[in-house]
Motif scaffolding. Structure first.
Motif, mmCIF file in Angstrom:
data_model
loop_
_atom_site.group_PDB
_atom_site.id
_atom_site.type_symbol
_atom_site.label_atom_id
_atom_site.label_comp_id
_atom_site.label_asym_id
_atom_site.label_seq_id
_atom_site.Cartn_x
_atom_site.Cartn_y
_atom_site.Cartn_z
ATOM 1 N N UNK A 70 43.594 185.252 49.319
ATOM 2 C CA UNK A 70 43.734 183.837 48.991
ATOM 3 C C UNK A 70 43.055 182.917 50.000
ATOM 4 N N UNK A 71 42.711 181.751 49.489
ATOM 5 C CA UNK A 71 42.251 180.625 50.303
ATOM 6 C C UNK A 71 42.875 179.388 49.695
ATOM 7 N N UNK A 72 43.116 178.386 50.512
ATOM 8 C CA UNK A 72 43.638 177.148 49.934
ATOM 9 C C UNK A 72 43.253 175.959 50.796
ATOM 10 N N UNK A 73 43.314 174.795 50.174
ATOM 11 C CA UNK A 73 43.025 173.540 50.868
ATOM 12 C C UNK A 73 43.995 172.475 50.374
ATOM 13 N N UNK A 90 36.663 168.413 45.635
ATOM 14 C CA UNK A 90 36.713 167.253 46.545
ATOM 15 C C UNK A 90 37.806 167.423 47.612
ATOM 16 N N UNK A 91 37.536 166.876 48.772
ATOM 17 C CA UNK A 91 38.426 167.058 49.917
ATOM 18 C C UNK A 91 39.801 166.454 49.755
ATOM 19 N N UNK A 92 39.954 165.530 48.812
ATOM 20 C CA UNK A 92 41.261 164.904 48.610
ATOM 21 C C UNK A 92 42.010 165.504 47.420
ATOM 22 N N UNK A 93 41.592 166.717 47.006
ATOM 23 C CA UNK A 93 42.235 167.406 45.877
ATOM 24 C C UNK A 93 42.767 168.744 46.382
ATOM 25 N N UNK A 94 44.031 169.047 46.033
ATOM 26 C CA UNK A 94 44.622 170.329 46.431
ATOM 27 C C UNK A 94 43.958 171.464 45.656
ATOM 28 N N UNK A 95 43.674 172.566 46.359
ATOM 29 C CA UNK A 95 43.078 173.702 45.643
ATOM 30 C C UNK A 95 43.573 175.014 46.232
ATOM 31 N N UNK A 97 44.977 164.978 33.142
ATOM 32 C CA UNK A 97 45.762 166.190 33.383
ATOM 33 C C UNK A 97 46.291 166.201 34.824
ATOM 34 N N UNK A 98 47.452 166.836 35.013
ATOM 35 C CA UNK A 98 48.058 166.899 36.344
ATOM 36 C C UNK A 98 47.763 168.235 37.038
ATOM 37 N N UNK A 99 47.013 169.106 36.377
ATOM 38 C CA UNK A 99 46.637 170.370 36.993
ATOM 39 C C UNK A 99 45.559 171.042 36.163
ATOM 40 N N UNK A 100 44.728 171.849 36.860
ATOM 41 C CA UNK A 100 43.702 172.639 36.168
ATOM 42 C C UNK A 100 43.827 174.077 36.653
ATOM 43 N N UNK A 101 43.832 175.019 35.715
ATOM 44 C CA UNK A 101 43.914 176.444 36.050
ATOM 45 C C UNK A 101 42.684 177.165 35.554
ATOM 46 N N UNK A 102 41.953 177.793 36.479
ATOM 47 C CA UNK A 102 40.719 178.498 36.130
ATOM 48 C C UNK A 102 40.983 179.989 36.311
ATOM 49 N N UNK A 103 41.030 180.706 35.200
ATOM 50 C CA UNK A 103 41.361 182.138 35.219
ATOM 51 C C UNK A 103 40.097 182.935 34.902
ATOM 52 N N UNK A 104 39.643 183.754 35.863
ATOM 53 C CA UNK A 104 38.435 184.580 35.686
ATOM 54 C C UNK A 104 37.304 183.748 35.101
ATOM 55 N N UNK A 105 37.069 182.615 35.717
ATOM 56 C CA UNK A 105 36.061 181.710 35.163
ATOM 57 C C UNK A 105 35.442 180.868 36.258
ATOM 58 N N UNK A 106 34.400 180.155 35.884
ATOM 59 C CA UNK A 106 33.705 179.233 36.768
ATOM 60 C C UNK A 106 32.640 178.558 35.938
ATOM 61 N N UNK A 107 32.103 177.473 36.470
ATOM 62 C CA UNK A 107 31.099 176.744 35.697
ATOM 63 C C UNK A 107 29.821 177.565 35.576
ATOM 64 N N UNK A 108 29.281 177.622 34.362
ATOM 65 C CA UNK A 108 28.053 178.376 34.115
ATOM 66 C C UNK A 108 26.830 177.510 34.374
ATOM 67 N N UNK A 109 27.028 176.193 34.291
ATOM 68 C CA UNK A 109 25.919 175.253 34.338
ATOM 69 C C UNK A 109 25.678 174.794 35.779
ATOM 70 N N UNK A 143 45.122 168.860 41.123
ATOM 71 C CA UNK A 143 45.166 170.154 41.813
ATOM 72 C C UNK A 143 44.529 171.229 40.941
ATOM 73 N N UNK A 144 43.675 172.057 41.569
ATOM 74 C CA UNK A 144 42.948 173.073 40.798
ATOM 75 C C UNK A 144 43.182 174.437 41.423
ATOM 76 N N UNK A 145 43.595 175.392 40.595
ATOM 77 C CA UNK A 145 43.927 176.739 41.059
ATOM 78 C C UNK A 145 43.012 177.740 40.357
ATOM 79 N N UNK A 146 42.473 178.681 41.151
ATOM 80 C CA UNK A 146 41.589 179.723 40.626
ATOM 81 C C UNK A 146 42.294 181.072 40.726
#
Ligand SMILES: *[C@@H]1O[C@H](CO)[C@@H](O)[C@H](O)[C@H]1NC(C)=O
Length: 264
Positions: free
Chosen positions: A255-258, A195-200, A145-157, A171-174
């Motif tokens: 907002x925050x971004x990296x 990871x530090x080499x991934x846009x977020x 995938x070329x992008x991940x979108x996390x809407x009102x979510x996060x890992x439970x585990x 790139x991952x956007x929350x």
């Protein structure tokens, strides 16, 4: 002749939804006999852009009703994106982690070939979802995938959080609902482990876990998602300013971004 007959048969066996969306291409949803457990949101046939990337979507509660986010997803599709939501229209019960993989396999089989998917670009697929659906989206992290979108979510585990986050490459956007969002703490922890080499990018709008998906066009979450798909999926820089020039803050997001410079 053969293609025309196929097109007519395909129309006859599909269900079509109401047209809408704020984007340049009027969008609706349809079903496809080749993908019976999903709902496909896309521009109406005479309004397809030259190339259409793909968004795979998981619903809140991992619901198997592909219409749960209808206003929001119709708006996203009207930007010139084909959105494949888990669940047929009115479907009951729950999806599972396999359903997004099913949709991706179907995309790879039909993109560029089958009417009306000739302009679908199977090389640009993003995965996103709300709440339980966001966890389904994380499961696509190793599928190109070329992008991940996390809407009102996060890992439970929590036990596997560090390992899963270390495998995020796109790139991952929350898009979160602030401290009262039940997923807030998980998303905050996930975000710190990107990871530090991934846009977020992470935005919090203080509306709680439910977001604004049921407002017209998906409300402020809809507008944020529109800008996200424009920039990250369609590579249309007009979506970028929302994230890099204060657009989100003016809409009330904290907002925050990296490393957003890594997104082309
Ligand atoms: C659709 O979902 C149902 C219920 O989960 C499942 O039994 C069926 O095998 C699925 N169909 C396809 C084609 O994946």
């Amino acid at each position: 002749m053969k293609l025309t007959l196929f097109a007519i048969l395909s129309v006859a066996t599909s269900v079509f939804g109401q047209q809408g969306g704020t984007g340049p291409y009027k969008a609706w949803y349809k079903t496809d006999p080749g993908l019976p457990n999903h709902t496909i949101y896309l521009p109406v046939p005479d309004q397809h852009p030259a190339s259409m990337p793909v968004l795979l979507w998981g619903n809140g509660a991992c619901s198997a009703n592909g219409l749960d986010f209808q206003k929001f997803l119709t708006n996203v599709a009207s930007q010139g994106v084909i959105v494949i939501a888990n669940g047929r229209p009115g479907g009951q019960g729950s999806s599972n982690n396999q359903w997004m993989h099913d949709a991706l396999r179907w995309v790879r089989q039909n993109a560029g070939k089958t009417w009306p998917y000739e302009r679908v670009d199977a090389s640009r697929v993003a995965a996103a979802g709300m709440s339980c659906g966001g966890v389904e989206a994380y499961e696509m992290r190793n599928s190109g995938v070329v992008g991940i979108g996390i809407f009102n979510s996060g890992l439970l585990d929590g036990n596997n959080r560090a390992r899963i986050m270390s495998e995020v490459k796109a790139p991952i956007f929350y898009f979160m609902g602030g401290p009262s969002d039940i997923a807030y703490q998980n998303a905050e922890q996930d975000y710190r482990l990107v990871p530090g080499n991934v846009a977020s990018w992470k935005g919090n709008l203080n509306v709680g876990h439910g977001g604004t998906y049921q407002d017209n066009e998906g409300g402020k979450f809809g507008w944020a998602a529109v800008n996200w798909v424009k920039w990250v999926l369609r590579q249309d820089v007009s979506g970028r300013a929302f994230f890099t020039e204060g657009g989100a803050q003016r809409d009330g997001w904290q907002v925050e971004s990296k490393r957003l410079d890594l997104i082309r």
